[in-house]
Write a protein that holds these residues in place. Structure first.
Motif, short mmCIF file in Angstrom:
data_model
loop_
_atom_site.label_atom_id
_atom_site.label_comp_id
_atom_site.label_asym_id
_atom_site.label_seq_id
_atom_site.Cartn_x
_atom_site.Cartn_y
_atom_site.Cartn_z
N ARG A 176 0.82 -1.21 0.00
CA ARG A 176 0.00 0.00 0.00
C ARG A 176 0.86 1.27 0.00
NH1 ARG A 176 -1.45 4.99 1.41
NH2 ARG A 176 -0.87 4.55 3.55
N ASP A 177 1.40 1.66 1.14
CA ASP A 177 2.04 2.99 1.17
C ASP A 177 3.31 3.04 0.32
OD1 ASP A 177 2.53 5.60 1.74
OD2 ASP A 177 2.48 5.39 3.91
N LYS A 193 0.59 9.19 12.72
CA LYS A 193 0.78 9.13 11.27
C LYS A 193 1.51 10.39 10.82
CE LYS A 193 -2.19 8.96 7.16
NZ LYS A 193 -1.41 8.08 6.32
N HIS A 225 4.02 5.65 12.26
CA HIS A 225 4.11 5.63 10.80
C HIS A 225 4.82 6.89 10.34
CE1 HIS A 225 2.68 5.06 6.61
NE2 HIS A 225 2.55 6.38 6.61
N HIS A 237 7.76 8.57 7.06
CA HIS A 237 8.33 8.39 5.72
C HIS A 237 9.79 8.82 5.75
CE1 HIS A 237 4.58 7.70 3.28
NE2 HIS A 237 4.08 8.08 4.44
N GLN A 285 8.63 4.09 3.35
CA GLN A 285 8.98 3.84 4.75
C GLN A 285 10.43 3.36 4.86
OE1 GLN A 285 5.47 3.09 3.86
NE2 GLN A 285 5.41 5.04 4.91
CO CO Z 1 2.15 7.27 4.69
#
Ligand code: CO
Length: 662
Positions: A12-13, A174, A204, A206, A240
């Motif tokens: 997904r991400d 997030k 979460h 990045h 990530q």
């Molecule tokens: Co994200």
């Protein structure tokens, strides 16, 4: 030994951040059984942009994708991302739709729903959380992380306590923009663990700025229980941090990590091959895997910065970059410190650019900003500056209470309208989420998915506008050719531009004059009445004018007698440019007349007045589309429309004449 759990985001991400969510099911199917053995706390596989992209580009039914993953991964919790009351988009949906969406997500295989709201307005989370709990699934109550004078530890802790009282099973921080540093991470995690020690805490972030590994490590030290990571070939950059790297480091530091290394190695080998394919096709840009510290300098997320730069370039105003960068935090403060994430980041950035280019702050204000100031997005983190709110809204009333409370139930009504077109309740939900895209998908599915060329370098799907996009009843099924230049219709009707300009499906090429990309099923508005039509390219010589406006001209279709549109004989499939008279240029204003000029460069998106019409000061005359925003141009005085120069689809510059009022 304290245990640290891992949520794997590759499907997904990581997929969304690095390759615009273009990973088809067939491409990752072979690795699912291995992934199922890797020992992840959960695998994030659905939600976010996956749904839209499946329907729009991959000829995949997102629900079917989910069921297939479920079948191949019986031992791993499947996780999805849900934007609270916005589900997967940016507009608010009525509660019945939110509940149905949650219900069917769980029925089709989702175990954990991570539920967030860009403004952290918990009223936008409560229905989704409530339904998730009712369905027996795990609701992960999520904080959208941002920094500002009002985003204090105290306020975050208060939100976490609210989430707990709503019944969430875990808390997630997030950090969608990758701006959370290690100290902030430590302090926030410690404060949350202190406030709700019984709830698992997920972090979460990045890698964009390069902070993520440190941010995660400090989060774990402060008590975080789960971190989001991506298998190494799809890690780093805008994605990530790498799963294997953090597993290694945390084990070395004495944490218990129950991941199956053999499975991770197999996964990494597999995804290296996938990565190579996407690099080769150009979908994966190596730059997106690099570290970019620019946003640490400017304190705005990387995506927003590149957006700002591209807007200024488009307007030949790069010399204004410093001014726009200085204006951005001021706009954000004026607007009550919205988090700099989609869509508020684009709104703040565009407004900053507009304030700089117009030479007067809030002289030009987009529709979305107006909606935001009315309270349609929810409660802002801090109050909006009252003077600015007044300037933007005038006498427009504010939204009282929760915006979704003003929405009528939609599911059953839409289901009835779709009839046999929808093969399942899931289809109905796909349609409600992305009407035009889903309708085109249903049609393709019916036709057995004819081969389509996937563009070599695929752009991220345009975010759906905040505006409601309810496709009306198909009142007339027919066929429309679009003309290359304005084509007056022989039946006396005025041909209007194709509605997708105003809805979620906005074929960018159509607006720009390259009309490769506009076939499909759309809603066409003719004299205020919506018609559902299929559109395909008319034959004829290529349009010589790049920015020629597009007009929909119904032709030759066997229209039912009841149709309010006379089936006009085609004004020759796509009137040849020479044959179609362009609207006469408006005369320059005479004495006593008022020229309404374009406040900024953009495209003419809609013309909302007619010659001879009397208008009041403040009435919207023309809507421009500039910088992905709709900008309304209103009448400065009462008067009568003497002439209209604005042509839908054409580009205009600052001070170009749009309308003359007399
Ligand atoms: Co994200």
């Amino acid at each position: 030994m304290r245990k640290v759990n891992f949520t794997e985001t590759v499907l997904r991400d990581a997929n969304q951040s690095l390759i615009a969510t273009r990973l088809p099911y067939s491409k990752f199917e072979p690795i699912l059984e291995t992934m199922d053995k890797a020992g992840f706390y959960s695998a994030e596989v659905w939600g976010g942009a996956t749904f839209d992209v499946c329907l729009r580009y991959l000829q995949e039914d997102p629900w079917e994708r989910l069921r297939k993953i479920r079948a191949k991964m019986p031992n791993t919790k499947l996780q999805m991302l849900l934007r609270g009351q916005n589900i997967l988009g940016y507009k608010h949906y009525p509660d019945d739709v939110v509940r149905k969406f949650v219900e069917y997500s769980v029925k089709n295989g989702i175990d954990i729903i991570r539920i967030f709201d860009a403004l952290n307005d918990v009223r936008n989370l409560e229905v989704a959380i409530d339904e998730t709990v009712k369905q027996g699934a795990h609701a992960s109550g999520t904080i959208s992380y941002t920094t500002s004078p009002v985003h204090t530890l105290e306020n975050y802790v208060k939100m976490v306590k609210d989430l707990k009282s709503m019944g969430v099973s875990s808390i997630c921080i997030k950090d969608m923009a990758g701006i959370m540093g290690p100290k902030e991470s430590y302090d926030l995690c410690a404060a949350i663990k202190d406030a709700v020690p019984e709830l698992p805490l997920v972090v979460h972030t990045h890698c964009t700025t390069g902070l993520a590994f440190m941010t995660d490590l400090k989060a774990v030290e402060a008590g975080a229980d789960v971190i989001d990571t991506a298998i190494s070939p799809f890690s780093g950059g805008t994605s990530q941090p790498a799963t294997e790297t953090l597993a290694y480091a945390l084990r070395q530091l004495g944490y218990q990590v129950d991941l199956n290394d053999k499975a991770l190695i197999e996964m990494a080998d597999f995804f290296k091959g996938v990565r190579a394919d996407f690099l080769k096709s150009g979908t994966l840009d190596p730059i997106s895997m690099a570290t970019d510290t620019q946003c640490l300098n400017y304190q705005i997320p990387g995506g927003m910065l590149s957006n700002l730069i591209s807007q200024l370039k488009m307007m030949n105003a790069m010399d204004k970059l410093d001014e726009a960068l200085a204006e951005t935090p001021k706009v954000r403060k004026d607007l009550g410190y919205p988090p700099l994430v989609t869509p508020t980041s684009q709104m703040v950035g565009s407004q900053a650019v507009q304030n700089v280019l117009a030479g007067e702050r809030y002289k030009v204000v987009g529709k979305e900003i107006k909606a935001y100031c009315r309270g349609e997005y929810g409660r802002t983190p801090a109050p909006i500056d009252p003077a600015i709110q007044k300037k933007i809204l005038g006498d427009t009333p504010l939204v009282e209470g929760r915006f979704a409370d003003s929405l009528e139930p939609e599911f059953e009504k839409t289901k009835k309208e779709l009839g046999a077109t929808a093969k399942s309740d899931e289809d109905v939900l796909s349609y409600i989420a992305f009407p035009q895209v889903a309708m085109a998908f249903f049609k393709d599915r019916e036709a057995g998915f004819p081969k389509k060329e996937e563009p070599k370098k695929a752009a991220a799907p345009a975010p759906a506008p905040a505006k409601a996009e309810t496709a009306p009843l198909p009142a007339w099924q027919g066929h429309v050719y679009y003309a290359r230049v304005p084509a007056p219709m022989s039946n006396g009707y005025t041909a209007r531009p194709i509605e997708p300009f105003a809805a979620s499906y906005q074929p960018p090429h159509l607006v720009m004059g390259n009309r490769e990309d506009c076939s499909g099923v759309f809603t066409v508005t003719i004299d205020g009445k919506p018609f559902q039509v299929s559109v395909e390219r008319a034959d004829g010589p290529a349009a010589p004018v790049a920015a020629a406006p597009v007009a929909a001209a119904p032709v030759a279709a066997p229209a039912p007698a009841a149709a309010p549109v006379a089936a006009a004989p085609a004004p020759a499939p796509a009137a040849a440019p020479a044959a179609a008279p362009a609207p006469a240029p408006a005369a320059a204003p005479a004495a006593g007349e008022t020229a309404v000029k374009s406040p900024m460069p953009g495209n003419i998106f809609k013309v909302e007045c007619q010659v001879g019409q009397s208008v009041k000061a403040g009435d919207v005359l023309v809507v421009l589309e500039a910088m992905k925003m709709e900008i309304e141009v209103s009448a400065p005085v009462d008067g009568t429309v003497k002439s209209i120069s604005a042509v839908v689809g054409s580009t205009v510059n600052t001070d170009d004449l749009l309308v003359v009022l007399g």
